[in-house]
Design an enzyme around this catalytic site. Structure first.
Site, mmCIF file in Angstrom:
data_model
loop_
_atom_site.group_PDB
_atom_site.id
_atom_site.type_symbol
_atom_site.label_atom_id
_atom_site.label_comp_id
_atom_site.label_asym_id
_atom_site.label_seq_id
_atom_site.Cartn_x
_atom_site.Cartn_y
_atom_site.Cartn_z
ATOM 1 N N LYS A 24 -0.279 -17.844 -35.742
ATOM 2 C CA LYS A 24 0.699 -16.765 -35.884
ATOM 3 C C LYS A 24 1.722 -17.110 -36.977
ATOM 4 O O LYS A 24 1.330 -17.465 -38.087
ATOM 5 C CB LYS A 24 1.367 -16.470 -34.542
ATOM 6 C CG LYS A 24 0.375 -16.033 -33.448
ATOM 7 C CD LYS A 24 1.109 -15.617 -32.198
ATOM 8 C CE LYS A 24 0.167 -15.114 -31.113
ATOM 9 N NZ LYS A 24 -0.456 -16.224 -30.359
ATOM 10 N N ARG A 32 -5.789 -22.678 -34.623
ATOM 11 C CA ARG A 32 -5.766 -22.032 -33.317
ATOM 12 C C ARG A 32 -5.625 -23.083 -32.231
ATOM 13 O O ARG A 32 -6.593 -23.567 -31.653
ATOM 14 C CB ARG A 32 -7.046 -21.216 -33.114
ATOM 15 C CG ARG A 32 -7.224 -20.093 -34.120
ATOM 16 C CD ARG A 32 -6.185 -19.000 -33.966
ATOM 17 N NE ARG A 32 -6.295 -18.340 -32.681
ATOM 18 C CZ ARG A 32 -7.098 -17.308 -32.431
ATOM 19 N NH1 ARG A 32 -7.868 -16.826 -33.397
ATOM 20 N NH2 ARG A 32 -7.127 -16.747 -31.243
ATOM 21 N N TYR A 87 -14.214 -38.025 -29.153
ATOM 22 C CA TYR A 87 -13.651 -37.746 -27.828
ATOM 23 C C TYR A 87 -12.456 -38.648 -27.591
ATOM 24 O O TYR A 87 -12.506 -39.849 -27.882
ATOM 25 C CB TYR A 87 -14.686 -37.995 -26.726
ATOM 26 C CG TYR A 87 -15.130 -36.744 -26.024
ATOM 27 C CD1 TYR A 87 -14.293 -36.115 -25.114
ATOM 28 C CD2 TYR A 87 -16.372 -36.188 -26.261
ATOM 29 C CE1 TYR A 87 -14.681 -34.957 -24.465
ATOM 30 C CE2 TYR A 87 -16.786 -35.037 -25.621
ATOM 31 C CZ TYR A 87 -15.925 -34.417 -24.712
ATOM 32 O OH TYR A 87 -16.316 -33.280 -24.076
ATOM 33 N N ASP A 96 8.377 -18.649 -24.052
ATOM 34 C CA ASP A 96 7.092 -18.511 -24.737
ATOM 35 C C ASP A 96 7.386 -17.953 -26.131
ATOM 36 O O ASP A 96 7.676 -16.771 -26.289
ATOM 37 C CB ASP A 96 6.181 -17.570 -23.958
ATOM 38 C CG ASP A 96 4.788 -17.458 -24.556
ATOM 39 O OD1 ASP A 96 4.631 -17.749 -25.762
ATOM 40 O OD2 ASP A 96 3.854 -17.065 -23.826
ATOM 41 N N GLU A 99 -10.048 -38.508 -24.471
ATOM 42 C CA GLU A 99 -9.358 -38.184 -23.223
ATOM 43 C C GLU A 99 -8.187 -39.137 -22.998
ATOM 44 O O GLU A 99 -8.300 -40.345 -23.166
ATOM 45 C CB GLU A 99 -10.315 -38.257 -22.035
ATOM 46 C CG GLU A 99 -11.296 -37.102 -21.978
ATOM 47 C CD GLU A 99 -12.091 -37.081 -20.688
ATOM 48 O OE1 GLU A 99 -11.964 -38.047 -19.906
ATOM 49 O OE2 GLU A 99 -12.821 -36.109 -20.460
ATOM 50 N N THR A 119 1.807 -21.077 -29.371
ATOM 51 C CA THR A 119 0.594 -21.309 -30.133
ATOM 52 C C THR A 119 0.997 -21.926 -31.469
ATOM 53 O O THR A 119 2.180 -21.999 -31.816
ATOM 54 C CB THR A 119 -0.155 -19.995 -30.370
ATOM 55 O OG1 THR A 119 0.760 -19.032 -30.918
ATOM 56 C CG2 THR A 119 -0.743 -19.453 -29.086
#
Length: 420
Positions: A231, A237, A56, A202, A58, A228
């Site tokens: 692609k 992902r 983790y 985008d 954060e 992203t």
């Protein structure tokens, strides 16, 4: 078999392992033309499946809320540095979980609920998160949609300008999910500047082409760029937000703590790997080959009588209107899948059919180019598509099976990352 090998998964949960192995085999045996999919490298797959998933983190490097970040911080810093260098931007945030949260972070950074956003309408090729009504971005904000010209199938910049002047959006989106032509970033920048809006490009679909020099870059025109990382970029992902220095702080605060908790460190590492791969001459060659293949496939489809939106393509993506072939997009896509050719049914501009049963199909060349197929194979791919669509219209399942066998024979000669 799957590569990297999965012996522990096979021993622990053979049911899941069998499904993973079957999916790897399915990907190997298909002609994968879904425009939003690709093959990540084995190195990217290894990073994604690493022990980094246990941690983790954060916050941001040097400013975390958990201890034990001595190795995670350098990984995220490396990903950020590689993104900045590859795209030539002042700032990069590599924490968004996927493209939709990345776009939502833009809303949180620069808009208040009810504010106006101008984006490409979904039926015209835009994305749900560009202010379309069924998305949270259209429910919480006032979305205004622009489209394409009927005569050219290309973005109607006169309409964009008129809408911007009338509606005074705070954010303008350019780019979309079914846009087969070059995006005119300078023209969008001029319109956004005139109305005092933040321009967001985008480039989720074309990021790899931009990185490889096969599509113009929005950097220097758009203050914010979202994308992203899979692609055409061939990563995991995930997503990134690239900005100039002025808009960096607002974006970082919107991602964390605005929308997300801890980043997915295994994905961050895989993004770093993919960005490193994208900085190589080989990737530049790949990006240009993607476009060359798409253009060759588009030309071959036109020669066989297919109606392409805008008449062709400038990137990896081809949008086909099947109205003239007497079959809708959904049954065509299902028949093509049986024939070993994987793509998706898709709305076309000014479509008279419903979104779940539209008139078109969308396909792209990113994945097959990764496999090594080239311009020489595109006429054969077009022939298979033509034969499969005809067979679908005649309910000739035997013909679909014959095409699938031919497809399988061809792709077996081309290696696939993730399959050994």
């Amino acid at each position: 078999m799957h590569d990297p090998a999965i012996p522990s998964l096979t021993a622990t949960d053979p049911e899941v392992a069998a499904l993973v192995q079957a999916e790897a085999g399915r990907q190997f045996g298909k002609l994968r033309l879904i425009a939003s999919e690709n093959y990540a490298s084995t190195a990217v797959l290894e990073a994604t499946g690493s022990v980094l998933t246990n941690k983790y983190s954060e916050g941001y490097p040097g400013r975390r809320y958990y201890e034990g970040q001595q190795l995670v911080d350098p990984i995220e810093t490396l990903a950020v540095q590689r993104a900045k260098a590859l795209f030539g931007v002042a700032h990069a945030n590599v924490q968004p979980y996927s493209g939709s949260p990345a776009n939502l972070a833009v809303y949180l950074a620069f808009l208040d609920p009810g504010d106006t956003v101008l984006g490409m309408a979904l039926p015209m090729g835009g994305h749900l998160t560009h202010g379309w009504g069924v998305s949270a971005t259209g429910k919480w904000f006032r979305g205004v949609g622009y489209g394409v010209r009927r005569d050219t199938g290309r973005v109607d910049l006169d309409q964009v300008r008129d809408l911007a002047r009338r509606e005074r959006p705070k954010v303008v989106f350019c780019g979309g999910t079914a846009v087969p032509r070059t995006i005119d970033f300078p023209a969008f920048a001029e319109i956004a500047r005139e109305v005092g809006a933040v321009l967001v490009a985008d480039i989720a679909h074309i990021a790899g082409l931009v990185a490889g020099g096969a599509h113009p870059s929005p950097v220097g025109h758009a203050q914010v760029v979202t994308t992203t990382t899979h692609k055409t970029l061939r990563g995991p992902r995930g997503a990134m937000i690239l900005t100039d220095a002025e808009h960096a702080k607002a974006v970082d605060r919107a991602v964390f703590p605005g929308l997300q908790g801890g980043p997915h460190n295994h994905t961050t590492a895989a993004i770093a790997v993919a960005l490193g791969e994208a900085a190589t001459p080989a990737f530049r060659d790949y990006a240009h080959a993607v476009v060359a293949n798409a253009r060759a496939l588009a030309e071959a489809l036109v020669e066989r009588g297919f109606d392409l939106v805008s008449g062709g393509t400038d990137n990896h993506l081809i949008l086909v209107d099947l109205t003239g072939r007497g079959i809708a997009g959904k049954p065509a896509a299902k028949a093509l899948d049986r024939a070993g050719i994987e793509l998706n049914y898709n709305t076309v501009p000014f479509d008279g059919r419903k979104p779940f049963d539209p008139s078109g199909v969308r396909l792209g060349t990113a994945a097959i180019t990764t496999r090594g197929l080239g311009v020489a194979q595109m006429p054969l791919v077009a022939e298979w598509i033509d034969r499969a669509v005809r067979a679908a219209g005649e309910d000739d399942e035997a013909a679909l099976d014959r095409i699938a066998a031919e497809v399988g024979e061809l792709v077996a000669a081309y290696p696939m990352p993730g399959w050994a």
